[in-house]
Design an enzyme around this catalytic site. Structure first.
Site, short mmCIF file in Angstrom:
data_model
loop_
_atom_site.label_atom_id
_atom_site.label_comp_id
_atom_site.label_asym_id
_atom_site.label_seq_id
_atom_site.Cartn_x
_atom_site.Cartn_y
_atom_site.Cartn_z
N ASN A 249 0.81 -1.21 0.00
CA ASN A 249 0.00 0.00 0.00
C ASN A 249 0.85 1.27 0.00
O ASN A 249 1.68 1.46 0.89
CB ASN A 249 -0.92 -0.04 1.21
N ARG A 277 -0.59 -5.91 8.97
CA ARG A 277 -1.93 -5.70 8.45
C ARG A 277 -1.87 -5.80 6.93
O ARG A 277 -0.87 -5.40 6.32
CB ARG A 277 -2.46 -4.32 8.83
N CYS A 278 -2.93 -6.29 6.32
CA CYS A 278 -2.96 -6.29 4.86
C CYS A 278 -2.94 -4.87 4.31
O CYS A 278 -2.50 -4.63 3.18
CB CYS A 278 -4.19 -7.04 4.35
N THR A 279 -3.39 -3.90 5.12
CA THR A 279 -3.40 -2.51 4.69
C THR A 279 -2.18 -1.72 5.17
O THR A 279 -2.13 -0.50 5.00
CB THR A 279 -4.67 -1.81 5.21
N LEU A 416 -5.10 -2.61 -2.79
CA LEU A 416 -5.94 -2.67 -1.58
C LEU A 416 -6.21 -1.26 -1.05
O LEU A 416 -7.31 -0.75 -1.17
CB LEU A 416 -5.29 -3.53 -0.52
#
Length: 509
Positions: A249, A277-279, A416
């Site tokens: 990100n 975190r994926c973000t 994302l």
């Protein structure tokens, strides 16, 4: 060391506190393919009766769940801190997200709306209805062991589906605690089944469930590589899974950005939850006019971060989730190249007594801790630019033009989340229009979600499916259209439509 086994001979999950590896949180036997399939059969059998419950009544179980989670908020947050090492303040926020999700979807139990649609013919009515899909298999990750499962479980159950849930092996205790709250809220046993299993067993069991027609929907949160396998398996059965995958990100710092605010955003985006975190922030894209100043301020801020025991109030981030996650992060550090440079501290890798950190709270040798790392001088051709690192590592790149910033923000293939810091509405809206991410923040971090806003990504980050808010209802229902003709004669659409005459040669004046 041999793998631990249960008295039955089954392999064991041994969930350890990552801040104190001598503290075993829970031990559970791992299920096999037969356990997954048996759970799916039970859930599949219970689905018609569950779907027959009126939607507002199913909503009451959601309401009860939210109330019980609120009543047990501190205990559940403490368990999250103990099992995955998330600082207690963050863990409280995660539990609040479960409560918010229940609050939102209670209302959707009375708003599973269809539509009445006007017909092109007389004496005919058209309607649309939402129908549950059947049984869902939900597979979740460890980094948000309560919040992310609630994003799947709550709307799936509300819509009339039954669920087989396979949580992360690293969060078995939190999963069982959350299941107990759903049970106490009135969700019947076979409507929500939990099975502990490893990845290969889950994949094999899911395949068998699909072959037998026991699963009509898959929800998966995890890595892009694992998501591809799940998507391929679902595709063989003409299913579209709900995929929430990884991210790389970007956070753009424009030349007119408030640098102090941008540093705060980058700090939280990159290092909260130890970057797991994926973000989480992957790469800062700083305009060349502010690059050096921003990098210096970010490096100083990272130096001041307190890392350590997640139960302490002053700690910004705690340990990684476990040894396996640490090894993955250490592999990411191998992507650092000679032309890169480290900003702030030059210490990298695991924090130990032999590799200490100045601002550390607790005993580093008891847990799985990693140094925060800033890597500057990253280039578009570098593997580090396009690889999710999933740990406390932030890359920094310099850009000249807005077009270049957009290319770098999109060029890694993930989609994302993204953020931009600017005082220009024109720049903010242009970035929103051209950035490929599913979620955009302006003057805020790349992380953070609210229960009533769609969550999800594109490209390598997912297949366009969305969680949260009303948008997730499309993941757990299908549309059914009905046409009801009471004319007493057969009316054929497109053939028996009444024509309205007109004078094609009419001219004004």
């Amino acid at each position: 060391m041999p793998e631990p086994t249960h008295a039955s001979g089954a392999r064991l999950i041994v969930s350890r506190n990552p801040a104190d590896l001598t503290d075993i949180v829970v031990e559970r036997p791992l299920g096999g393919v037969e356990e997954l399939v048996a759970a799916a059969r039970a859930a599949h059998g219970a689905q018609p009766e569950w779907a027959a419950w009126p939607a507002p009544l199913r909503g009451r179980t959601v309401q009860n769940t939210g109330r019980l989670v609120a009543r047990n908020k501190e205990a559940l947050a403490g368990l999250i801190t103990r099992e995955i090492g998330k600082p207690y303040g963050e863990a409280l926020g995660e539990v609040q997200e479960v409560i918010d999700t229940c609050d939102f979807f209670l209302g959707e139990g009375r708003r599973l709306y269809g539509q009445t649609v006007p017909s092109e013919m007389p004496d005919k009515q058209l309607f649309t209805y939402r129908k549950p899909l059947g049984t869902a298999m939900v597979i979740t990750a460890a980094n948000f062991p309560a919040a992310v499962p609630s994003w799947y479980l709550v709307p799936a159950l509300l819509c009339g589906n039954t669920v087989v849930w396979k949580p992360s092996e690293s969060a078995a205790a939190v999963a069982e605690a959350l299941l107990a709250l759903f049970r106490a809220a009135g969700v019947p046993e076979d409507v929500l089944r939990l099975v502990h299993a490893d990845g290969d067993t889950t994949y094999a069991g899911l395949g068998q469930c699909l072959e037998e027609g026991l699963v009509q929907k898959i929800g998966f949160t995890g890595s892009t590589a694992a998501g591809r396998r799940v998507s391929e398996l679902a595709g063989r059965h003409l299913q579209s899974p709900c995929l929430e995958l990884g991210g790389k990100n970007p956070l753009v710092v424009a030349e007119d950005a408030d640098l102090d605010l941008a540093v705060q955003g980058a700090l939280f985006s990159g290092f909260a939850t130890a970057g797991q975190r994926c973000t989480s922030l992957g790469t800062v894209l700083a305009h060349r006019a502010v690059h050096d100043e921003f990098l210096a301020r970010l490096g100083a801020a990272v130096e001041d971060l307190v890392v350590g025991d997640p139960r302490r109030d002053e700690v910004f981030y705690g340990p990684l989730i476990g040894e396996r996650y640490l090894q993955g992060f250490l592999s990411s550090l191998e992507l650092v190249r000679p032309h890169h440079r480290l900003s702030g501290s030059t210490a990298t890798g695991r924090i130990t007594g032999d590799s200490p950190r100045k601002n550390f709270a607790g005993d580093p040798d008891t847990g799985v801790y990693a140094h925060p790392t800033i890597v500057a001088g990253v280039r578009p051709e570098d593997e580090l630019y396009r690889t999710e690192t999933f740990g406390p590592l932030v890359s920094v790149m310099e850009y000249g033009s807005f077009d270049e910033a957009v290319r770098l923000a999109n060029g890694h293939g993930y989609g994302l989340s993204a953020a931009i810091y600017t005082d220009s509405p024109r720049t903010a809206f242009a970035f929103r229009e051209r950035c490929s991410a599913g979620m955009i923040s302006v003057n805020n971090s790349t992380v953070g979600a609210e229960a009533h806003l769609p969550f999800g990504g594109n490209g390598l980050s997912g297949n366009g499916s969305r969680q949260s808010g009303i948008w997730v209802l499309d993941q757990f229902t299908s549309w059914q259209s009905v046409n009801w003709d009471y004319a007493g004669t057969l009316q054929r659409a497109q053939m028996d439509v009444r024509e309205i005459g007109a004078d094609p040669g009419f001219r004004l004046g």
